[in-house]
Motif scaffolding. Structure first.
Motif, PDB file in Angstrom:
ATOM      1  N   THR A 158       0.836  -1.211   0.000  1.00 53.70           N
ATOM      2  CA  THR A 158       0.000   0.000   0.000  1.00 53.70           C
ATOM      3  C   THR A 158       0.872   1.263   0.000  1.00 53.70           C
ATOM      4  O   THR A 158       0.614   2.229  -0.732  1.00 53.70           O
ATOM      5  CB  THR A 158      -0.925  -0.019   1.222  1.00 53.70           C
ATOM      6  N   ALA A 159       1.902   1.233   0.832  1.00 55.80           N
ATOM      7  CA  ALA A 159       2.806   2.385   0.874  1.00 55.80           C
ATOM      8  C   ALA A 159       3.519   2.570  -0.463  1.00 55.80           C
ATOM      9  O   ALA A 159       3.655   3.702  -0.975  1.00 55.80           O
ATOM     10  CB  ALA A 159       3.820   2.209   2.002  1.00 55.80           C
ATOM     11  N   GLU A 163       3.302   5.729  -3.026  1.00 59.10           N
ATOM     12  CA  GLU A 163       4.520   6.407  -3.485  1.00 59.10           C
ATOM     13  C   GLU A 163       4.592   6.427  -5.007  1.00 59.10           C
ATOM     14  O   GLU A 163       4.950   7.449  -5.618  1.00 59.10           O
ATOM     15  CB  GLU A 163       5.737   5.691  -2.906  1.00 59.10           C
ATOM     16  N   ARG A 164       4.215   5.291  -5.677  1.00 63.49           N
ATOM     17  CA  ARG A 164       4.245   5.241  -7.148  1.00 63.49           C
ATOM     18  C   ARG A 164       3.271   6.249  -7.749  1.00 63.49           C
ATOM     19  O   ARG A 164       3.574   6.948  -8.705  1.00 63.49           O
ATOM     20  CB  ARG A 164       3.889   3.831  -7.622  1.00 63.49           C
ATOM     21  N   LEU A 168       4.055   9.405 -10.246  1.00 64.35           N
ATOM     22  CA  LEU A 168       3.406   9.622 -11.536  1.00 64.35           C
ATOM     23  C   LEU A 168       2.727  10.982 -11.603  1.00 64.35           C
ATOM     24  O   LEU A 168       2.761  11.667 -12.634  1.00 64.35           O
ATOM     25  CB  LEU A 168       2.381   8.497 -11.785  1.00 64.35           C
ATOM     26  N   GLU A 169       2.069  11.375 -10.510  1.00 57.23           N
ATOM     27  CA  GLU A 169       1.403  12.674 -10.500  1.00 57.23           C
ATOM     28  C   GLU A 169       2.422  13.815 -10.635  1.00 57.23           C
ATOM     29  O   GLU A 169       2.168  14.811 -11.342  1.00 57.23           O
ATOM     30  CB  GLU A 169       0.587  12.833  -9.216  1.00 57.23           C
ATOM     31  N   ARG A 170       3.580  13.677  -9.967  1.00 55.56           N
ATOM     32  CA  ARG A 170       4.610  14.719 -10.091  1.00 55.56           C
ATOM     33  C   ARG A 170       5.159  14.762 -11.519  1.00 55.56           C
ATOM     34  O   ARG A 170       5.431  15.830 -12.065  1.00 55.56           O
ATOM     35  CB  ARG A 170       5.740  14.470  -9.092  1.00 55.56           C
ATOM     36  N   THR A 171       5.298  13.552 -12.126  1.00 59.96           N
ATOM     37  CA  THR A 171       5.847  13.510 -13.487  1.00 59.96           C
ATOM     38  C   THR A 171       4.875  14.112 -14.503  1.00 59.96           C
ATOM     39  O   THR A 171       5.264  14.899 -15.381  1.00 59.96           O
ATOM     40  CB  THR A 171       6.175  12.058 -13.870  1.00 59.96           C
TER      41      THR A 171
END
Length: 544
Positions: A158-159, A163-164, A168-171
């Motif tokens: 879950t962690a 984090e993934r 992806l959202e930052r990218t």
């Protein structure tokens, strides 16, 4: 005869002879009383007779004594023989008694040995159970350890997922919801454009030559169709030979009527109506089985719980046979052949199904005739179109057993039993779950709409009522340990039969409360609904 008796008899004989001799003597003395000269000779004669008589008596006494001795010897010999026989018989009986005692001792020793063997087996079994229990405890500890490890790994995954997603959202400089919204908007715009172009083409074609021809074909088909208008109810009436039969149906303290309702899942209503009872149930198949069961019980006259169960099984088989016959009659009426036997049976079951008050089997036959007439006007394959229309609602035979749309369920059934791809497509597309691709599918959809839309064909209220009762049964069946569910009393009562080896008394109370809570949350209904959970265990053995 003993010796004393013989001597007594001899003495009596001697006395009798002396008496006769004396009588003769006295007679002779009276005769010669006047002649004393012959007295000496007379006395001599008397003396000679006396000697002769005494000698004869002595000889008889000797004979009697000899005979008595012979008889006594014979009696002693017979007594000795009888005593020997009794001794021999007693010895034989004693020998048999000793043999029986020896056999009883041997049996006792065998029983003691058998008991010893059984005790040894019980000890061994107890040791195995102890070992198995210890092994299960060890495995339980291992499972708990693995569960703890899995919980830890789940938290780690879950962690990692969070984090993934953050990476992806930052990218992409977009959140997951924003990306989803953009994708949906793009697909929606493309679909709208394709739909507008499709509608424009259809409108153009229809404006040219389709509208007038379609109206003409549908009008001709409706005019040529002559079908009865039917509306099914949820109550069946059974007429009785007399009012005294009502008491036999009820049984002692109502045990027969309770057993009947529990076995069939149908309400049996006995009121003041003379020589008649009512059977109430939303499921027509279940109601028909119950009607046949009660009819046979009334004709037979023997009504008790065991007899009710036997007749119920026979009536179920009879209704199944009637369903097969109804399916075959529908095929003959429509002119369709070469259909799988299981598909024919499913088609016949629709004889007892209704859709908004309209009998489904009659609706299918009516739709098949309509589709065939329209196909004939258009120069298409009439048999194929009839087959599509006849099977388009086949999924309704299983909608109470399988979740999902009856169109998709029916298509899967037809595909499983080897029906043509055009038939399968017409079934799955007649309610627009799948886009229409063939003319046969269009005609099937049109025939379905005409048959269901004509005046008096359907009633909305009955269908809604039936669906509510079906949902009541589905909610109850979704819980663990439930064997059978019957919605009764027009939906005011639900009887839930549970497995006694799975659900105990406390769990039965919890189950009733859970079902009532779920019904309150998911359904809208007038008044109140009573949830009754029945937990019954039976023990059956046969005396042979």
């Amino acid at each position: 005869m003993n010796t004393g008796t013989a001597i007594l008899l001899v003495g009596l004989v001697v006395v009798a002879l002396l008496a006769v001799a004396l009588y003769a003597l006295f007679t002779r003395l009276r005769g010669v009383e006047g002649t004393r000269a012959n007295s000496a000779e007379l006395f001599a004669q008397i003396e000679a007779d006396t000697v002769r008589l005494r000698s004869a008596a002595q000889s008889d006494a000797d004979d009697v004594r000899a005979k008595a001795r012979r008889e006594a010897d014979e009696l002693r010999a017979a007594a000795a023989n009888e005593a020997n026989e009794l001794k021999n018989r007693a010895a034989a009986e004693a020998e048999k008694a000793r043999e029986r005692a020896d056999q009883a001792g041997e049996d006792l020793r065998e029983q003691r040995a058998d008991l010893d063997r059984r005790e040894q087996r019980l000890v061994e079994r107890e040791e195995r159970v102890t070992a198995d229990t210890q092994s299960l405890n060890e495995r339980l500890q291992e499972v708990e350890t693995q569960a703890a490890e899995l919980a830890g790994r789940t938290e780690e995954l879950t962690a990692l997922e969070a984090e993934r997603r953050a990476v992806l959202e930052r990218t992409a400089q977009l959140t997951a919801d924003q990306a989803k919204a953009e994708l949906v908007a793009a697909v929606e715009d493309e679909a709208k454009r394709a739909a507008v172009m499709r509608v424009r083409d259809i409108e153009k074609e229809a404006n040219e030559n389709g509208q007038a021809r379609a109206r003409e074909i549908i009008t001709l088909a409706i005019q040529r169709l002559a079908s009865e208008q039917t509306a099914e109810s949820v109550v069946s009436v059974l007429h009785l030979p007399g009012d005294e039969m009502k008491g036999r149906i009820i049984g002692r303290e109502g045990r027969n009527i309770r057993a009947f309702e529990q076995v069939t899942g149908v309400n049996l209503i006995i009121d003041d109506t003379p020589e008649a009872v009512l059977l109430s149930c939303f499921d027509p198949v279940r109601r028909e089985v119950a009607r046949l069961t009660l009819e046979e019980l009334v004709l037979d006259g023997r009504i008790h719980p065991h007899r009710i169960e036997e007749q119920y099984e026979k009536s179920k088989a009879e209704v199944e046979a009637l369903c097969v016959r109804a399916g075959e009659d529908a095929l003959v009426e429509v002119g369709v052949t070469d259909m799988h036997p299981d598909l024919v049976s499913l088609l016949g079951r629709l004889r007892y199904r209704t859709s908004y008050g309209q009998n489904v089997l009659k609706h299918l036959i009516e739709s098949a005739h309509l589709a065939g007439m329209m196909a004939g006007e258009l120069g298409l394959d009439v048999k194929l179109t009839k087959r599509c229309a006849l099977l388009h609602d086949i999924g309704k035979a299983l909608t109470h057993e399988v979740d999902g749309s009856h169109a998709l369920i029916g298509a899967e059934i037809a595909r499983r039993y080897g029906e043509n791809d055009d038939v399968v497509h017409a079934i799955e597309a007649h309610h627009n779950e799948v886009e229409l691709r063939t003319v046969e599918a269009v005609l099937t959809q049109a025939a379905d709409a005409i048959s269901g839309g004509r005046p008096g064909a359907r009633r909305e209220s009955l269908e809604a009522y039936v669906k509510r009762l079906e949902r009541l049964e589905e909610i109850s069946m979704s819980h663990d340990g439930v064997e059978k569910v019957f919605a009764m009393q027009a939906g005011r009562e639900v009887r839930v039969m549970v497995l006694p080896d799975v659900v105990d008394d406390i769990q039965a109370q919890v189950l009733a409360r859970d079902i009532a809570k779920q019904v309150e949350e998911e359904l809208t209904y007038p008044g109140q609904i009573r949830i009754t959970v029945v937990r019954e265990s039976r023990s059956t053995e046969f005396a042979r």
